[in-house]
Design an enzyme around this catalytic site. Structure first.
Site, PDB file in Angstrom:
ATOM      1  N   LYS A 116       0.806  -1.071  -0.031  1.00 52.99           N
ATOM      2  CA  LYS A 116       0.117   0.133  -0.002  1.00 52.99           C
ATOM      3  C   LYS A 116       0.724   1.298   0.060  1.00 52.99           C
ATOM      4  CE  LYS A 116      -3.688  -2.704   1.912  1.00 52.99           C
ATOM      5  NZ  LYS A 116      -2.670  -3.977   1.967  1.00 52.99           N
ATOM      6  N   GLU A 134       7.327   0.781   9.683  1.00 52.35           N
ATOM      7  CA  GLU A 134       7.270  -0.859  10.189  1.00 52.35           C
ATOM      8  C   GLU A 134       8.052  -0.794  11.549  1.00 52.35           C
ATOM      9  OE1 GLU A 134       5.679  -3.547   9.265  1.00 52.35           O
ATOM     10  OE2 GLU A 134       6.598  -4.479  10.885  1.00 52.35           O
ATOM     11  N   ARG A 139      11.454  -6.921   8.518  1.00 52.92           N
ATOM     12  CA  ARG A 139      10.395  -6.542   7.649  1.00 52.92           C
ATOM     13  C   ARG A 139      10.269  -4.965   7.352  1.00 52.92           C
ATOM     14  NH1 ARG A 139       5.697  -9.438   7.348  1.00 52.92           N
ATOM     15  NH2 ARG A 139       4.150  -7.733   6.698  1.00 52.92           N
ATOM     16  N   CYS A 231      -7.335  -7.535   6.294  1.00 50.78           N
ATOM     17  CA  CYS A 231      -7.627  -8.461   5.376  1.00 50.78           C
ATOM     18  C   CYS A 231      -8.546  -9.653   5.960  1.00 50.78           C
ATOM     19  CB  CYS A 231      -6.543  -8.928   4.520  1.00 50.78           C
ATOM     20  SG  CYS A 231      -5.073  -9.395   5.636  1.00 50.78           S
TER      21      CYS A 231
HETATM   22  N1  SAM Z   1       0.159  -2.346   4.510  1.00 49.86           N
HETATM   23  C1  SAM Z   1       1.386  -3.581   4.261  1.00 49.86           C
HETATM   24  C2  SAM Z   1       1.092  -3.892   2.639  1.00 49.86           C
HETATM   25  O1  SAM Z   1       0.280  -3.414   2.088  1.00 49.86           O
HETATM   26  O2  SAM Z   1       1.980  -4.488   2.210  1.00 49.86           O
HETATM   27  C3  SAM Z   1       0.663  -4.773   5.128  1.00 49.86           C
HETATM   28  C4  SAM Z   1       0.671  -4.512   6.501  1.00 49.86           C
HETATM   29  S1  SAM Z   1       0.797  -5.886   7.728  1.00 49.86           S
HETATM   30  C5  SAM Z   1      -1.094  -6.310   7.390  1.00 49.86           C
HETATM   31  C6  SAM Z   1       0.762  -4.977   9.034  1.00 49.86           C
HETATM   32  C7  SAM Z   1       2.065  -4.669   9.587  1.00 49.86           C
HETATM   33  O3  SAM Z   1       2.033  -4.060  10.635  1.00 49.86           O
HETATM   34  C8  SAM Z   1       2.998  -5.839   9.834  1.00 49.86           C
HETATM   35  O4  SAM Z   1       4.155  -5.784   9.003  1.00 49.86           O
HETATM   36  C9  SAM Z   1       3.340  -5.684  11.337  1.00 49.86           C
HETATM   37  O5  SAM Z   1       4.828  -6.164  11.514  1.00 49.86           O
HETATM   38  C10 SAM Z   1       3.293  -3.828  11.427  1.00 49.86           C
HETATM   39  N2  SAM Z   1       3.132  -3.591  12.835  1.00 49.86           N
HETATM   40  C11 SAM Z   1       2.373  -4.531  13.845  1.00 49.86           C
HETATM   41  N3  SAM Z   1       2.360  -3.649  15.056  1.00 49.86           N
HETATM   42  C12 SAM Z   1       2.749  -2.450  14.652  1.00 49.86           C
HETATM   43  C13 SAM Z   1       3.031  -1.482  15.290  1.00 49.86           C
HETATM   44  N4  SAM Z   1       2.654  -0.993  16.766  1.00 49.86           N
HETATM   45  N5  SAM Z   1       3.498  -0.216  14.828  1.00 49.86           N
HETATM   46  C14 SAM Z   1       4.067  -0.407  13.504  1.00 49.86           C
HETATM   47  N6  SAM Z   1       3.820  -1.608  12.708  1.00 49.86           N
HETATM   48  C15 SAM Z   1       3.043  -2.424  13.383  1.00 49.86           C
END
Ligand code: SAM
Length: 453
Positions: A116, A134, A139, A231
């Site tokens: 995104k 992130e 990641r 999702c």
């Molecule tokens: N938006 C991404 C895409 O379209 O490629 C996918 C995002 S994925 C659903 C959610 C992400 O949020 C993960 O990589 C996770 O590690 C990260 N995440 C989880 N908790 C978080 C936090 N408190 N602050 C920042 N990122 C976080």
């Protein structure tokens, strides 16, 4: 294709959600996932016009089958991003919610691997800033790599937990929270997600989402927008969290206008993609506006000095400038390791503010590193859309391009000595240094293709 094994409690909850469409939903789960990609127009080749278009995304198309993307050099050049089609709905939503002709500050708060973020970076103007964030370090590296390939200098990245954004309170026009979730919408693509699913996991995800959602609440200016997406299908992680958030933090739910033939289901709070109604996976999206009467808490942020970076001065400045197509639009900085970065002047103030507030960031375009008498050009420069077209280059056929991307020895007989770009179908892949007796391959080790070619 077999239907993934579905947990009983999930079946019950989905049956009550989709009602008479349950069989259609199951049939969709048993059919192959559509394969879709999104082009970067600045790197697009005209030969790729004939695919079926994703209705809600200007550069999204479906491929008739899944190729081995790793073995396509233009994938490594950043010509396109492989993205599930429902996620591309972000484009249709953002286009309705903000004025894309105005400069904006946009935050993708949970951004890796960057699907995104690459979409948002391509939507906003070059004098708008995207901060893609992130928290997990490995990641974050993937996010950076994907944004480097995308090559747009107005996207910066940060490696922080959402709770560490307090210094940027009230600073953003648009925040996307694509929250980590139970992944019910991906069961067809990722049967592992079905095995990990449980009611407890849903509860855990919903509560983690609330925490990140609460962190996001303060970051938007009054009147600004939060886009919340997952999702997954269940109400706890979707409408339930949206209702809680609006009430708790003074946001209003905004209706979006999606044509009926797109197949997106409008719910009381948000929009849902189901695989039996759209050509894509399960996805939920809600648009929320911060009430304009909310107290503006924008901290008085002033661009100061970046601790490690000083404006580039002296004899290297002309060489650094010659690396970019429009050097007059950039300011140049160097760190104590003599790494040079260029930041778009239109964004310099905002980048300085964000980089000071966040600490672990990467911004602008890395031009290269001064080593002795040489400026070693950065792999990031090769992939940037801002690179000067004047660099010498060699055009590689597919086998040579793949050898280069595997970081193997490549030779380009008859090519003059010096730093040279390796191109595939007109797209830059990276650098070689050609010398009298050998050619050194400067493709980064951590990006190289590991697969047997
Ligand atoms: N938006 C991404 C895409 O379209 O490629 C996918 C995002 S994925 C659903 C959610 C992400 O949020 C993960 O990589 C996770 O590690 C990260 N995440 C989880 N908790 C978080 C936090 N408190 N602050 C920042 N990122 C976080």
């Amino acid at each position: 294709m077999p239907i993934p094994v579905l947990p009983e409690a999930f079946v019950e909850s989905m049956q009550s959600q989709v009602g008479p469409s349950w069989n259609a939903f199951l049939t969709a789960l048993a059919s192959p996932s559509p394969v879709s990609i999104r082009y970067l127009p600045l790197k697009k080749k005209t030969s790729e016009e004939n695919y079926e278009k994703v209705k809600w995304c200007s550069n999204g198309v479906y491929l008739p089958e899944r190729p081995v993307f790793t073995l396509d050099p233009s994938f490594h050049a950043g010509a396109y991003y492989v993205q599930e089609a429902s996620s591309m709905l972000i484009e249709a939503a953002v286009s309705q919610l903000v004025d894309l002709d105005a400069p904006l500050r946009v935050l993708d708060l949970a951004a890796a691997p960057g699907g995104k973020s690459t979409l948002l970076a391509g939507l906003i103007r070059p004098d708008s800033l995207l901060v893609a964030n992130e928290v997990i370090r490995n990641r974050y590296q993937t996010l950076r790599y994907n944004l480097i390939k995308w090559g747009l200098p107005h996207a910066m990245t940060s490696n922080h937990d959402s709770r560490e954004f307090g210094a940027l309170e009230g600073w953003f026009d648009l925040v996307l929270l694509d929250a980590p979730c139970s992944g019910e919408g991906l069961f067809r693509k990722d049967p592992e997600a079905a095995r990990e699913w449980s009611p407890d996991h849903v509860r855990f995800c919903a509560s983690r989402q609330k925490r990140i959602f609460a962190d996001a609440a303060g970051l938007v200016r009054p009147g600004g927008i939060i886009l919340y997406s997952t999702c997954t299908y269940n109400a706890q992680e979707n409408a339930g969290n949206v209702a809680w958030f609006c009430q708790e933090f003074g946001y209003d739910h905004l209706p979006l206008d999606f044509p009926g033939d797109w197949g997106i289901l409008a719910q009381e709070l948000g929009y849902q993609c189901f695989p039996h109604l759209v050509k894509g996976e399960g996805f939920f999206l809600a648009a929320l506006r911060k009430q304009a009467t909310s107290p503006a808490k924008t901290a008085s942020l002033k661009p100061g000095r970046l601790p490690a970076w000083a404006p580039l001065a002296g004899k290297w400045i002309d060489l650094a400038k010659s690396c970019l197509e429009t050097p007059e639009a950039f300011s140049f900085y160097a760190d104590p390791d003599q790494t040079i970065r260029a930041v778009p002047k239109a964004l310099e103030e905002d980048v300085l503010i964000a980089a000071q507030a966040l600490k672990r960031t990467h911004w602008g375009v890395e031009i290269g590193q001064i080593k002795g008498k040489d400026l070693i050009p950065s792999p990031e420069l090769a992939l940037s859309t801002a690179i000067s077209p004047a660099f010498p280059f060699v055009e590689a056929g597919k086998p040579t391009a793949l050898r280069f991307l595997k970081k193997e020895q490549v030779e380009f007989p008859g090519t003059p000595n010096g730093w040279t770009l390796v191109r595939y179908q007109g797209l830059n892949l990276g650098w070689v240094k050609i010398m009298d007796r050998r050619t050194n391959n400067y493709y980064p080790k951590e990006w190289r293709i590991l697969m047997e070619v």
